[in-house]
Design a protein around this motif. Structure first.
Motif, PDB file in Angstrom:
ATOM      1  N   THR A  29      48.505  31.261  39.733  1.00 39.05           N
ATOM      2  CA  THR A  29      47.416  32.215  39.566  1.00 39.05           C
ATOM      3  C   THR A  29      46.657  31.873  38.293  1.00 39.05           C
ATOM      4  OG1 THR A  29      46.809  34.552  39.251  1.00 39.05           O
ATOM      5  CG2 THR A  29      48.941  33.858  38.390  1.00 39.05           C
ATOM      6  N   ASN A  82      44.628  26.991  40.823  1.00 37.38           N
ATOM      7  CA  ASN A  82      45.121  28.368  40.837  1.00 37.38           C
ATOM      8  C   ASN A  82      44.035  29.353  41.248  1.00 37.38           C
ATOM      9  OD1 ASN A  82      47.603  27.484  40.061  1.00 37.38           O
ATOM     10  ND2 ASN A  82      47.517  28.233  37.967  1.00 37.38           N
ATOM     11  N   ASP A  86      44.306  32.155  44.123  1.00 35.42           N
ATOM     12  CA  ASP A  86      43.886  33.546  43.961  1.00 35.42           C
ATOM     13  C   ASP A  86      42.946  33.968  45.085  1.00 35.42           C
ATOM     14  OD1 ASP A  86      45.368  33.879  41.679  1.00 35.42           O
ATOM     15  OD2 ASP A  86      43.728  33.441  40.310  1.00 35.42           O
ATOM     16  N   TYR A 230      50.830  40.198  43.971  1.00 31.87           N
ATOM     17  CA  TYR A 230      49.497  39.882  43.457  1.00 31.87           C
ATOM     18  C   TYR A 230      48.947  41.043  42.628  1.00 31.87           C
ATOM     19  CZ  TYR A 230      44.475  39.129  43.362  1.00 31.87           C
ATOM     20  OH  TYR A 230      43.173  38.995  42.953  1.00 31.87           O
TER      21      TYR A 230
END
Length: 337
Positions: A29, A82, A86, A230
């Motif tokens: 992320t 990343n 996302d 998340y």
């Protein structure tokens, strides 16, 4: 001498970048990365290299500049990778919300905040609100940077105060679990149970209620779990520990296999707690498995001796009908599913 000191400075900076690179690769992320900061560092190294080239100083210091530039540039590449992860996670979240919206008849916003079937929500609404009110009151006296346990019945049954005292845990530990809660119902509880505490570590244990459904959809469960991770990654800086479903059921075994993979994919840590079921005192064994990860310092010799003594005690204890154990039997506290 000046060049030696300059190269030492560069090496010290350079050693931190590979560790940062590895951390960012595992996290998957870009929420904790700063593009502006990376670009600024790259510009600084380029300026240093240009200064060496302009002054015609082709020595080992220039080599260190180049190595650092390569590693920082790798961080830049990981940042964009990343970002792609996302976006994929966001798409999966939006898809999940649309599915919930279609299945429940709610609007998209309502599905996003409810994430539950209407009958289930109605049955738990009063109890859940009472529990949230209690947690809001307790949150006013908590310390930031503590450890939070968040789950359903398995975690809710843990007497954290007594266990923390018995195992000599000095870090603040808060249990913000909600009884009889399913994974699809947790989003409205996250602010009070997690975000408001600003924790350092979060232990998540969900699914012990979900697996009671014979027709549980494992792929859908894992998708919702990923969405939960998340949201936590987005709202907190905490290290996340995924605790396995403590059950020997077939559904639990399949879900735990997927959760272990999910932990590796999302930069979380996986704690296999199923072995607690083999102990005569599963509650103590479960906490013993968790406490290794709770401490803010490496385990020392005294901790290891204490853990070994507890384990040996549990193995050698034999039930005696003529003599009652001085310790309360906590098997009833921990529900085996």
């Amino acid at each position: 001498m000046a060049e030696l000191l300059e190269s030492t400075m560069l090496v010290c900076f350079g050693l931190s970048w590979p560790m940062n690179l590895l951390k960012n690769i595992k996290a998957k992320t870009a929420k904790t990365m700063s593009l502006q900061f990376i670009l600024l560092i790259i510009a600084g190294y380029i300026a240093g290299i240009c200064a060496k080239l302009y002054s015609h100083k082709f020595n080992y210091v220039l080599v260190v500049y180049l190595l650092n530039l390569v590693v920082v540039s790798a961080n830049l590449a990981v940042y964009f990778i990343n970002r792609h992860y996302d976006r994929q996670t966001q798409k999966a979240g939006r898809k999940l919300i649309r599915e919930l919206s279609g299945n429940t008849g709610f609007s998209s916003d309502a599905a996003h905040t409810a994430c539950a079937d209407t009958p289930v929500k109605s049955s738990r609404n009063s109890q859940g609100e009472d529990e949230m009110e209690k947690y809001r009151e307790l949150n006013s006296i908590t310390e930031a940077g503590g450890v939070v346990l968040f789950g359903s019945n398995t975690f809710a049954s843990l007497p954290i105060g007594e266990l923390s005292q018995a195992f000599h845990i000095t870090e603040p530990i808060y249990n913000r679990s909600v009884k009889d809660i399913r994974l699809s119902q947790i989003e409205t509880y996250l602010k009070v149970c997690l975000y408001d505490l600003n924790p350092r570590k979060i232990f998540v244990n969900m699914g012990d209620i979900d697996i009671l459904d014979e027709n549980v959809n494992i792929d859908d469960f894992i998708s919702k779990y990923e969405w939960l991770l998340y949201m936590i990654h987005t709202k907190t800086q905490a290290a996340i520990y995924i605790v396995s479903i403590v059950s020997e059921s077939t559904a639990a075994q399949k879900i735990n296999e997927q959760l272990k993979k999910l932990a590796a994919q999302t930069g979380c840590k996986y704690v296999d707690a199923v072995s607690a079921l083999e102990s005569r005192r599963p509650t103590l064994r479960l906490f013993e498995l968790l406490k290794v990860h709770m401490r803010n310092h490496p385990i020392n010799f005294a901790d290891a001796m204490e853990a070994g003594a507890l384990s040996n005690q549990k193995k050698t204890e034999v039930p005696n009908d003529r003599q009652k154990s001085p310790e309360p039997d906590m098997d009833a506290v921990y529900a085996k599913h």
